[in-house]
Write an enzyme that holds these catalytic residues in place. Structure first.
Site, PDB file in Angstrom:
ATOM      1  N   TYR A 171     -12.600  -3.966  -6.774  1.00  0.00           N
ATOM      2  CA  TYR A 171     -11.920  -4.219  -5.499  1.00  0.00           C
ATOM      3  C   TYR A 171     -13.197  -4.972  -4.441  1.00  0.00           C
ATOM      4  O   TYR A 171     -12.985  -5.951  -4.042  1.00  0.00           O
ATOM      5  CB  TYR A 171     -11.553  -2.732  -4.583  1.00  0.00           C
ATOM      6  CG  TYR A 171     -11.727  -2.953  -3.005  1.00  0.00           C
ATOM      7  CD1 TYR A 171     -10.854  -3.752  -2.489  1.00  0.00           C
ATOM      8  CD2 TYR A 171     -12.732  -2.262  -2.408  1.00  0.00           C
ATOM      9  CE1 TYR A 171     -10.913  -3.811  -1.010  1.00  0.00           C
ATOM     10  CE2 TYR A 171     -12.910  -2.502  -0.973  1.00  0.00           C
ATOM     11  CZ  TYR A 171     -12.159  -3.234  -0.446  1.00  0.00           C
ATOM     12  OH  TYR A 171     -12.146  -3.384   1.082  1.00  0.00           O
ATOM     13  N   HIS A 172     -14.190  -4.161  -4.388  1.00  0.00           N
ATOM     14  CA  HIS A 172     -15.260  -4.946  -3.645  1.00  0.00           C
ATOM     15  C   HIS A 172     -15.590  -6.208  -4.158  1.00  0.00           C
ATOM     16  O   HIS A 172     -16.041  -7.038  -3.407  1.00  0.00           O
ATOM     17  CB  HIS A 172     -16.549  -4.015  -3.590  1.00  0.00           C
ATOM     18  CG  HIS A 172     -16.585  -2.576  -2.882  1.00  0.00           C
ATOM     19  ND1 HIS A 172     -16.120  -1.531  -3.597  1.00  0.00           N
ATOM     20  CD2 HIS A 172     -16.580  -2.492  -1.571  1.00  0.00           C
ATOM     21  CE1 HIS A 172     -16.052  -0.353  -2.588  1.00  0.00           C
ATOM     22  NE2 HIS A 172     -16.408  -1.103  -1.175  1.00  0.00           N
ATOM     23  N   ARG A 223       0.826  -1.118  -0.031  1.00  0.00           N
ATOM     24  CA  ARG A 223       0.095   0.028  -0.140  1.00  0.00           C
ATOM     25  C   ARG A 223       0.905   1.336  -0.015  1.00  0.00           C
ATOM     26  O   ARG A 223       0.470   2.300  -0.679  1.00  0.00           O
ATOM     27  CB  ARG A 223      -0.968   0.189   1.283  1.00  0.00           C
ATOM     28  CG  ARG A 223      -2.312   0.977   1.067  1.00  0.00           C
ATOM     29  CD  ARG A 223      -2.334   1.880   2.047  1.00  0.00           C
ATOM     30  NE  ARG A 223      -1.173   2.423   2.902  1.00  0.00           N
ATOM     31  CZ  ARG A 223      -0.744   1.896   3.754  1.00  0.00           C
ATOM     32  NH1 ARG A 223      -1.112   1.077   4.433  1.00  0.00           N
ATOM     33  NH2 ARG A 223       0.312   2.630   4.354  1.00  0.00           N
ATOM     34  N   SER A 263     -17.359  -2.051  -7.349  1.00  0.00           N
ATOM     35  CA  SER A 263     -16.260  -1.680  -7.844  1.00  0.00           C
ATOM     36  C   SER A 263     -15.276  -2.999  -7.911  1.00  0.00           C
ATOM     37  O   SER A 263     -15.711  -4.082  -7.603  1.00  0.00           O
ATOM     38  CB  SER A 263     -15.257  -0.883  -7.081  1.00  0.00           C
ATOM     39  OG  SER A 263     -14.750  -1.650  -5.818  1.00  0.00           O
ATOM     40  N   LYS A 296     -13.543  -9.094  -2.886  1.00  0.00           N
ATOM     41  CA  LYS A 296     -13.840  -9.264  -1.458  1.00  0.00           C
ATOM     42  C   LYS A 296     -14.976 -10.471  -1.672  1.00  0.00           C
ATOM     43  O   LYS A 296     -15.109 -11.444  -1.005  1.00  0.00           O
ATOM     44  CB  LYS A 296     -14.451  -8.026  -0.743  1.00  0.00           C
ATOM     45  CG  LYS A 296     -13.264  -7.164  -0.354  1.00  0.00           C
ATOM     46  CD  LYS A 296     -12.434  -7.594   0.768  1.00  0.00           C
ATOM     47  CE  LYS A 296     -11.423  -6.305   0.895  1.00  0.00           C
ATOM     48  NZ  LYS A 296     -10.856  -6.680   2.305  1.00  0.00           N
ATOM     49  N   THR A 349     -16.062  -6.727   3.360  1.00  0.00           N
ATOM     50  CA  THR A 349     -16.613  -5.467   3.132  1.00  0.00           C
ATOM     51  C   THR A 349     -18.188  -5.163   3.000  1.00  0.00           C
ATOM     52  O   THR A 349     -18.695  -6.188   2.498  1.00  0.00           O
ATOM     53  CB  THR A 349     -16.248  -4.446   1.953  1.00  0.00           C
ATOM     54  OG1 THR A 349     -16.795  -3.167   2.011  1.00  0.00           O
ATOM     55  CG2 THR A 349     -15.895  -5.208   0.614  1.00  0.00           C
TER      56      THR A 349
HETATM   57  N1  USQ Z   1     -17.755   9.498  -1.417  1.00  0.00           N
HETATM   58  C1  USQ Z   1     -18.215  10.947  -1.582  1.00  0.00           C
HETATM   59  N2  USQ Z   1     -17.113  12.029  -1.446  1.00  0.00           N
HETATM   60  C2  USQ Z   1     -16.042  11.682  -1.287  1.00  0.00           C
HETATM   61  C3  USQ Z   1     -15.225  10.194  -1.258  1.00  0.00           C
HETATM   62  C4  USQ Z   1     -16.460   9.093  -1.121  1.00  0.00           C
HETATM   63  O1  USQ Z   1     -19.468  11.224  -1.777  1.00  0.00           O
HETATM   64  O2  USQ Z   1     -15.044  12.411  -1.296  1.00  0.00           O
HETATM   65  C5  USQ Z   1     -18.902   8.638  -1.299  1.00  0.00           C
HETATM   66  C6  USQ Z   1     -18.813   7.492  -2.256  1.00  0.00           C
HETATM   67  O3  USQ Z   1     -19.177   7.817  -3.592  1.00  0.00           O
HETATM   68  C7  USQ Z   1     -19.410   6.278  -1.516  1.00  0.00           C
HETATM   69  C8  USQ Z   1     -19.183   6.711  -0.059  1.00  0.00           C
HETATM   70  O4  USQ Z   1     -18.814   8.000  -0.099  1.00  0.00           O
HETATM   71  O5  USQ Z   1     -20.605   6.487  -1.626  1.00  0.00           O
HETATM   72  C9  USQ Z   1     -18.054   6.051   0.706  1.00  0.00           C
HETATM   73  O6  USQ Z   1     -16.961   6.208  -0.024  1.00  0.00           O
HETATM   74  P1  USQ Z   1     -15.731   5.743   0.578  1.00  0.00           P
HETATM   75  O7  USQ Z   1     -14.490   6.077  -0.408  1.00  0.00           O
HETATM   76  O8  USQ Z   1     -15.626   6.158   2.082  1.00  0.00           O
HETATM   77  O9  USQ Z   1     -15.385   4.143   0.759  1.00  0.00           O
HETATM   78  P2  USQ Z   1     -15.399   2.963  -0.401  1.00  0.00           P
HETATM   79  O10 USQ Z   1     -14.739   3.278  -1.668  1.00  0.00           O
HETATM   80  O11 USQ Z   1     -16.619   2.289  -0.586  1.00  0.00           O
HETATM   81  O12 USQ Z   1     -14.389   1.885   0.495  1.00  0.00           O
HETATM   82  C10 USQ Z   1     -14.129   2.169   1.916  1.00  0.00           C
HETATM   83  C11 USQ Z   1     -12.818   1.414   2.005  1.00  0.00           C
HETATM   84  C12 USQ Z   1     -12.774  -0.106   1.577  1.00  0.00           C
HETATM   85  C13 USQ Z   1     -13.789  -0.564   2.264  1.00  0.00           C
HETATM   86  C14 USQ Z   1     -15.243   0.170   2.200  1.00  0.00           C
HETATM   87  C15 USQ Z   1     -16.280  -0.296   3.068  1.00  0.00           C
HETATM   88  O13 USQ Z   1     -11.826   2.095   1.273  1.00  0.00           O
HETATM   89  O14 USQ Z   1     -11.685  -0.855   1.875  1.00  0.00           O
HETATM   90  O15 USQ Z   1     -14.146  -1.689   1.980  1.00  0.00           O
HETATM   91  O16 USQ Z   1     -15.016   1.533   2.615  1.00  0.00           O
HETATM   92  S1  USQ Z   1     -17.980  -0.243   2.144  1.00  0.00           S
HETATM   93  O17 USQ Z   1     -18.117   1.285   1.523  1.00  0.00           O
HETATM   94  O18 USQ Z   1     -19.177  -0.331   3.081  1.00  0.00           O
HETATM   95  O19 USQ Z   1     -17.998  -1.127   1.094  1.00  0.00           O
END
Ligand code: USQ
Length: 390
Positions: free
Chosen positions: A181-182, A35, A179, A185, A144
């Protein structure tokens, strides 16, 4: 308990190592700094200065008297992992050794291939090393909540009972990620379920939501013990990003309409959940799945909370709705269940104004290190480019 933590350099891995060592477990961390390398290559480096694992383990031992063993190596190398498991004889193995970023996995073919190979090979190797060298060792694997996607029905905890043409059976809950990545998982969960059925493994698969936070009781002992904390568009999670944007005076980057809902949790809650999963292990032949989050919020609600808490510190913050770089539902039903960890004793910590203010105060100390060029989204879903960032 002897615990092997794979991915021990990461945002979750290092705080988990310190937390378990402080609870008198015998801990070894393993990492190949993947990472760090990817963050360096994509100009996405951590806000906090993070010395390497040996330096942090030395410092932690000086401060607390607790030892953390460090081993540098690549879990996709099977012989390396098999030998390590044979020599260390872990009772528990925590598997965090995956490429963790959704945007990184969507950046181009090279990034997609790296994510797929790394994430699936590490999981396959973990299963085989345990089967061959330490069959009783329990595996705690970080999955996740994104495996489920955002279905228009309640999200059960890993499994669903189905009735079809008058007959009933139990299946993994349907999964449809947003995605690559997801999606890796999801594939991990399928691999684990296959080998649990074949080899009677003891596995807990934690469906975790996005994590926020930058300190834990052990990290507070010295700023060089703090976790890697990312605020860029690739490795940063949304709350952490909003906190840094607030301090840097950048309008909060709500993607699209901002009604996307996820289940969030504090870094300290992650430590609590992983510890509970280890100390109350799954039975042999059981793939135990827990939904691991504390509270659900829309992105708009998160932005408003950061704005309010910042105002209390006399920081004025604006919100901007930027064009959504992802393909995701922006207004949807979301009702995930969360019973298993609570039954084991999980006491969640909520995202209060005080918690947000504390995080803002800590970030202010590092304001000079914020690189404002890495905040706006640089990766667009479906752009299919490789090499240069979009
Ligand atoms: N989002 C925004 N603005 C930003 C960043 C993100 O509106 O600047 C939104 C995204 O579009 C999404 C949400 O916030 O709808 C969550 O995004 P995130 O970047 O916090 O999370 P995500 O990419 O889904 O991934 C993160 C971790 C990952 C973990 C996941 C849990 O990086 O390792 O598996 O959270 S989950 O989201 O429940 O799948």
């Amino acid at each position: 308990m002897k615990v092997l933590i794979l991915g021990g350099d990461g945002y979750l891995g290092w705080p988990t190592a310190m937390h378990l060592a402080a609870r008198k477990h015998e801990v070894m961390v393993v990492d190949n700094y993947l990472r760090r390398t990817l963050a360096f290559q994509t100009r996405s480096e951590s806000l906090l200065p993070n010395p390497n694992l040996e330096q942090r383990a030395d410092l932690f031992e000086k401060k607390t008297g607790h030892k953390i063993d460090v081993c540098i190596g690549d879990i996709t190398d099977y012989e390396f992992l098999r030998t390590l498991v044979a020599d260390f004889c872990p009772d528990g193995l925590v598997h965090y050794a995956e490429q963790p970023s959704a945007p990184y996995s969507m950046r181009g073919h090279g990034e997609a291939a790296l994510t797929l190979k790394n994430n699936l090979m590490t999981t396959l190797n973990v299963v085989w090393a345990v089967m061959q060298e330490r069959p009783g060792c329990q595996i705690v694997k970080l999955g996740t909540m994104g495996e489920y996607g955002t279905p228009n029905i309640d999200i059960e905890e890993g499994w669903i009972d189905l009735e079809h043409k008058g007959r009933k059976d139990r299946f993994l809950f349907p999964r449809q990620a947003g995605s690559l990545y997801h999606t890796t998982k999801i594939m991990d969960t399928d691999l684990l379920w296959f080998y649990v059925r074949m080899a009677n493994l003891r596995v807990t698969d934690l469906m975790q939501g996005p994590v926020y936070g930058l300190t834990t009781p052990e990290a507070e002992l010295d700023n060089e013990l703090m976790p890697s904390f990312h605020y860029d568009d690739i490795f940063g999670t949304v709350i952490n990003r909003f906190l840094v944007q607030a301090v840097a005076g950048i309008p909060l980057t709500v993607y699209g309409k901002g009604d996307q809902v996820r289940g969030y949790l504090n870094l300290n809650d992650t430590l609590q959940c992983v510890t509970l999963a280890l100390e109350e292990p799954a039975q042999a032949g059981d793939l135990r799945i827990f939904n691991q989050f504390t509270e659900t919020f829309t992105v708009n609600e998160l932005a408003e909370r950061v704005v309010c808490a910042a105002q209390r510190l006399d920081i004025q913050v604006a919100i901007s709705h930027v064009s959504n770089p992802r393909k995701e539902a922006e207004d949807h039903y979301y009702n995930p269940m969360r019973h298993g960890l609570v039954e084991l004793g999980f006491k969640p910590q909520k995202l209060t104004d005080e918690v947000v203010m504390d995080m803002l105060r800590t970030i202010e100390q590092y304001k000079a290190r914020i690189d404002t060029c890495i905040v706006q989204p640089r990766v667009t879903w479906g752009c299919h480019r490789s090499g240069e960032l979009n």
